[in-house]
Design a protein around this motif. Structure first.
Motif, PDB file in Angstrom:
ATOM      1  N   SER A 275       1.076  -1.185   0.060  1.00 12.04           N
ATOM      2  CA  SER A 275       0.035  -0.033   0.093  1.00 12.04           C
ATOM      3  C   SER A 275       0.737   1.407   0.057  1.00 12.04           C
ATOM      4  O   SER A 275       0.662   2.222  -0.553  1.00 12.04           O
ATOM      5  CB  SER A 275      -0.980  -0.013   1.230  1.00 12.04           C
ATOM      6  OG  SER A 275      -1.973  -1.090   1.121  1.00 12.04           O
ATOM      7  N   VAL A 276       1.808   1.081   0.475  1.00  8.52           N
ATOM      8  CA  VAL A 276       2.746   2.193   0.731  1.00  8.52           C
ATOM      9  C   VAL A 276       3.375   2.637  -0.643  1.00  8.52           C
ATOM     10  O   VAL A 276       3.624   3.657  -1.061  1.00  8.52           O
ATOM     11  CB  VAL A 276       3.864   2.210   1.993  1.00  8.52           C
ATOM     12  CG1 VAL A 276       4.892   3.247   1.926  1.00  8.52           C
ATOM     13  CG2 VAL A 276       3.201   2.123   3.318  1.00  8.52           C
ATOM     14  N   GLU A 277       3.799   1.313  -1.220  1.00  6.78           N
ATOM     15  CA  GLU A 277       4.444   1.692  -2.443  1.00  6.78           C
ATOM     16  C   GLU A 277       3.245   2.208  -3.584  1.00  6.78           C
ATOM     17  O   GLU A 277       3.678   3.411  -4.450  1.00  6.78           O
ATOM     18  CB  GLU A 277       4.853   0.135  -3.170  1.00  6.78           C
ATOM     19  CG  GLU A 277       5.861  -0.635  -2.465  1.00  6.78           C
ATOM     20  CD  GLU A 277       5.807  -2.131  -3.129  1.00  6.78           C
ATOM     21  OE1 GLU A 277       5.335  -2.591  -4.074  1.00  6.78           O
ATOM     22  OE2 GLU A 277       6.761  -2.802  -2.382  1.00  6.78           O
ATOM     23  N   VAL A 278       2.117   1.939  -3.387  1.00  5.04           N
ATOM     24  CA  VAL A 278       1.156   2.635  -4.229  1.00  5.04           C
ATOM     25  C   VAL A 278       1.090   3.951  -4.115  1.00  5.04           C
ATOM     26  O   VAL A 278       1.006   4.834  -4.771  1.00  5.04           O
ATOM     27  CB  VAL A 278      -0.113   1.919  -4.126  1.00  5.04           C
ATOM     28  CG1 VAL A 278      -1.457   2.677  -4.743  1.00  5.04           C
ATOM     29  CG2 VAL A 278      -0.456   0.533  -4.463  1.00  5.04           C
ATOM     30  N   LEU A 279       1.174   4.449  -2.613  1.00  8.02           N
ATOM     31  CA  LEU A 279       1.292   5.855  -2.111  1.00  8.02           C
ATOM     32  C   LEU A 279       2.414   6.477  -2.641  1.00  8.02           C
ATOM     33  O   LEU A 279       2.173   7.888  -2.711  1.00  8.02           O
ATOM     34  CB  LEU A 279       0.919   6.021  -0.694  1.00  8.02           C
ATOM     35  CG  LEU A 279      -0.528   5.671   0.036  1.00  8.02           C
ATOM     36  CD1 LEU A 279      -0.498   5.071   1.191  1.00  8.02           C
ATOM     37  CD2 LEU A 279      -1.519   6.525  -0.490  1.00  8.02           C
ATOM     38  N   ALA A 280       3.344   5.714  -2.822  1.00  8.35           N
ATOM     39  CA  ALA A 280       4.645   6.427  -3.293  1.00  8.35           C
ATOM     40  C   ALA A 280       4.612   6.622  -4.791  1.00  8.35           C
ATOM     41  O   ALA A 280       5.794   6.901  -5.322  1.00  8.35           O
ATOM     42  CB  ALA A 280       5.908   5.635  -2.736  1.00  8.35           C
ATOM     43  N   GLY A 281       3.516   6.314  -5.498  1.00 13.28           N
ATOM     44  CA  GLY A 281       3.174   6.341  -6.980  1.00 13.28           C
ATOM     45  C   GLY A 281       3.676   5.018  -7.652  1.00 13.28           C
ATOM     46  O   GLY A 281       3.798   5.070  -8.983  1.00 13.28           O
ATOM     47  N   GLY A 282       4.053   3.774  -6.892  1.00 10.87           N
ATOM     48  CA  GLY A 282       4.280   2.587  -7.672  1.00 10.87           C
ATOM     49  C   GLY A 282       3.387   1.795  -7.401  1.00 10.87           C
ATOM     50  O   GLY A 282       2.284   2.220  -7.445  1.00 10.87           O
ATOM     51  N   GLY A 283       3.894   0.394  -7.225  1.00 10.76           N
ATOM     52  CA  GLY A 283       2.673  -0.463  -6.726  1.00 10.76           C
ATOM     53  C   GLY A 283       2.249  -1.336  -7.850  1.00 10.76           C
ATOM     54  O   GLY A 283       2.368  -0.907  -9.112  1.00 10.76           O
ATOM     55  N   PRO A 284       1.526  -2.422  -7.801  1.00 10.07           N
ATOM     56  CA  PRO A 284       1.019  -3.273  -8.750  1.00 10.07           C
ATOM     57  C   PRO A 284       0.008  -2.531  -9.606  1.00 10.07           C
ATOM     58  O   PRO A 284      -0.716  -1.864  -8.979  1.00 10.07           O
ATOM     59  CB  PRO A 284       0.508  -4.414  -7.957  1.00 10.07           C
ATOM     60  CG  PRO A 284       1.006  -4.586  -6.885  1.00 10.07           C
ATOM     61  CD  PRO A 284       1.354  -3.153  -6.386  1.00 10.07           C
ATOM     62  N   ALA A 285      -0.045  -2.816 -10.877  1.00 12.63           N
ATOM     63  CA  ALA A 285      -1.159  -2.121 -11.649  1.00 12.63           C
ATOM     64  C   ALA A 285      -2.567  -2.278 -11.451  1.00 12.63           C
ATOM     65  O   ALA A 285      -3.668  -1.414 -11.409  1.00 12.63           O
ATOM     66  CB  ALA A 285      -0.810  -2.646 -13.041  1.00 12.63           C
ATOM     67  N   THR A 314       0.735  10.611  -7.619  1.00 16.59           N
ATOM     68  CA  THR A 314       2.396  10.672  -7.855  1.00 16.59           C
ATOM     69  C   THR A 314       2.963  11.670  -7.287  1.00 16.59           C
ATOM     70  O   THR A 314       4.236  11.937  -7.345  1.00 16.59           O
ATOM     71  CB  THR A 314       2.365  10.514  -9.461  1.00 16.59           C
ATOM     72  OG1 THR A 314       1.686  12.057  -9.685  1.00 16.59           O
ATOM     73  CG2 THR A 314       1.728   9.324  -9.981  1.00 16.59           C
ATOM     74  N   ASP A 315       2.281  12.815  -6.766  1.00 16.67           N
ATOM     75  CA  ASP A 315       3.057  13.927  -6.337  1.00 16.67           C
ATOM     76  C   ASP A 315       3.076  13.899  -4.872  1.00 16.67           C
ATOM     77  O   ASP A 315       3.864  15.096  -4.071  1.00 16.67           O
ATOM     78  CB  ASP A 315       2.405  15.341  -6.879  1.00 16.67           C
ATOM     79  CG  ASP A 315       1.019  15.333  -6.398  1.00 16.67           C
ATOM     80  OD1 ASP A 315       0.382  14.892  -5.350  1.00 16.67           O
ATOM     81  OD2 ASP A 315       0.073  16.272  -6.653  1.00 16.67           O
ATOM     82  N   GLY A 316       2.933  13.032  -4.101  1.00 19.57           N
ATOM     83  CA  GLY A 316       3.130  12.758  -2.790  1.00 19.57           C
ATOM     84  C   GLY A 316       2.215  13.270  -1.734  1.00 19.57           C
ATOM     85  O   GLY A 316       2.157  13.151  -0.612  1.00 19.57           O
TER      86      GLY A 316
END
Length: 448
Positions: A275-285, A314-316
């Motif tokens: 979830s943190v990866e998604v919030l950082a603009g990444g994560g699974p599609a 994507t902007d934080g």
């Protein structure tokens, strides 16, 4: 949650409710009759107070399971369960409120990135969540992987966080629809869990009592879902949307595919990391797609349509809201998350395409590793779970990692591996990939 200026109590109306005989009502529903509004009001009130016993309500729930209920009966049942307790109100916040409910699935951590993402746009998100049971994970269990984070808030703390941060994920208090708490526990041990009238009234009684003005329902279907086929899920979604609209809550639903696990992480701490990866603009599609789609739907129902949801990821800005919310509940967003002492990785035995990855067996594997519980109150192991290294449609090479099991007790690995036997398969290029269709199958609104 205790009663306060933001919660009004409806219980204690027994003296105003006409009395009936429980056996007469059971006979009526057993014989496919329709219960009147006063009969339903009396039944739920009497059961909440203990006048109607568990054995009588068990007979009633089985009669409902077998014979169903009309829309009016389901509405009356929902309102009677709401009236058994308190109702929250967020009128004093001065901003719109919106919420999301998922019927649950394997790897479904969408609430975690979704709440802060929606809160970015000045909409309050009172996300009252629960714990996992069996193969479906609980949002509160996941968040309790974060050192210091606490799920139980008073009404005053919840309102303050909604005002200051814009969103909150916390436990629902026992004062909201207490009749549902009793009825849910009974259904769990009497084989009546899958009844659509009982599911719909259970979910919507709590959500309407919560006091949100807009609600989006993520109703899942497929291998890892509560309801396996899309027709049942569609019926449930339409029933719940109608209940929301009848209660003055702007409500819509998405039917989403749970034949394949959501994302790559199944467990507790590992789902927080994802979830943190998604919030950082990444994560699974797939996690990103569903998070963005649900955020747009929630914001639209709250009157916010001209917003750039993707940019906030994507902007934080969504990450900033996440960190604020975690700190507000005593957690440390920078603390290390639990890591299991032992792992076991399964590798590809051949080159090819991953054509099958059934959700339910992988959810059961995570449960057997310690990520879930068999009974309410059982502890969970926050570090236990499954990490997938490939998804259906991916090309894999012989010797490539397919998935990794994590646990603090390596003796759990054999049974977890048993649960995924036959649940995944590598095929030849050009062979059909078994996903059960697109991630988001349908949108259902009151106009449908």
């Amino acid at each position: 949650m205790n009663s306060s200026a933001t919660a009004s109590t409806n219980a204690g109306s027994a003296g105003r409710i006409e009395a009936f005989d429980a056996v007469d009502l059971i006979h009526a529903k057993r014989d496919r009759g329709e219960l009147s509004t006063p009969q339903i009001d009396w039944l739920i009130d009497a059961y909440t107070r203990g006048y109607v016993g568990d054995e009588q309500m068990a007979a009633m729930t089985m009669a409902i399971f077998l014979n169903g209920m009309t829309r009016r009966e389901i509405r009356d049942l929902t309102m009677a369960m709401i009236d058994s307790g308190e109702r929250m109100s967020f009128e004093g916040l001065g901003k719109p409120t919106t919420d999301k409910h998922s019927t649950g699935g394997v790897g479904d951590k969408i609430t975690l990135p979704l709440m802060p993402l929606v809160a970015v746009f000045g909409v309050a998100v009172p996300q009252l969540s629960g714990r996992g049971l069996g193969h479906t994970g609980g949002t509160l269990d996941k968040l309790e992987s974060i050192p210091g984070w606490r799920a139980n808030l008073t009404n005053e703390e919840m309102i303050a966080q909604l005002r200051d941060v814009g969103g909150v994920i916390c436990a629902a208090g026992s004062g909201l629809a207490p009749a549902d708490g009793k009825l849910y526990a009974l259904r769990d041990i009497t084989g009546t869990v899958e009844s659509i009238p009982l599911i719909a009234s259970s979910i919507m009684s709590k959500k309407i009592a919560e006091g949100t003005k807009a609600l989006v329902l993520d109703v899942k279907f497929g291998s890892g879902a509560f309801l396996k086929n899309i027709e049942q899920s569609r019926e449930l979604a339409r029933t719940m949307v109608a209940l929301g609209q009848d209660a003055g809550v702007a409500t819509s639903a998405l039917l989403t595919n749970m034949n394949v696990p959501l994302g790559l992480a199944i467990g507790n701490a590992n789902e927080v990391r994802e979830s943190v990866e998604v919030l950082a603009g990444g994560g699974p599609a797939d996690i990103v797609e569903l998070t963005i789609t649900l955020a747009r739907e929630m914001l639209a129902l709250a009157g916010k349509t001209d917003v750039d949801v993707e940019a906030a990821l994507t902007d934080g800005r969504a990450m900033d809201k996440w960190r604020q919310a975690i700190r507000a509940q005593g957690g440390d967003p920078d603390a290390a998350l639990p890591v299991a002492t032992d792992t076991h990785t399964v590798y590809a035995a051949q080159d090819g395409i991953l054509v099958q990855q059934d959700a339910l067996p992988f959810g059961i594997a995570a449960w057997r590793l310690g990520a879930g519980r068999a009974r309410k109150g059982d502890p969970v192991q926050h570090s236990a779970g499954v990490d997938l290294h490939a998804k259906p449609g991916d090309r894999v090479a012989k010797g490539q990692p397919l998935f990794t099991l994590s646990a603090d007790e390596p003796a759990r690995f054999p049974r977890a591996l048993e649960s995924v036997e036959g649940a995944w398969r590598i095929g030849d290029p050009g062979e059909p990939v078994l996903t059960g269709g697109p991630l988001i199958a349908e949108r259902i609104s009151a106009a449908d």
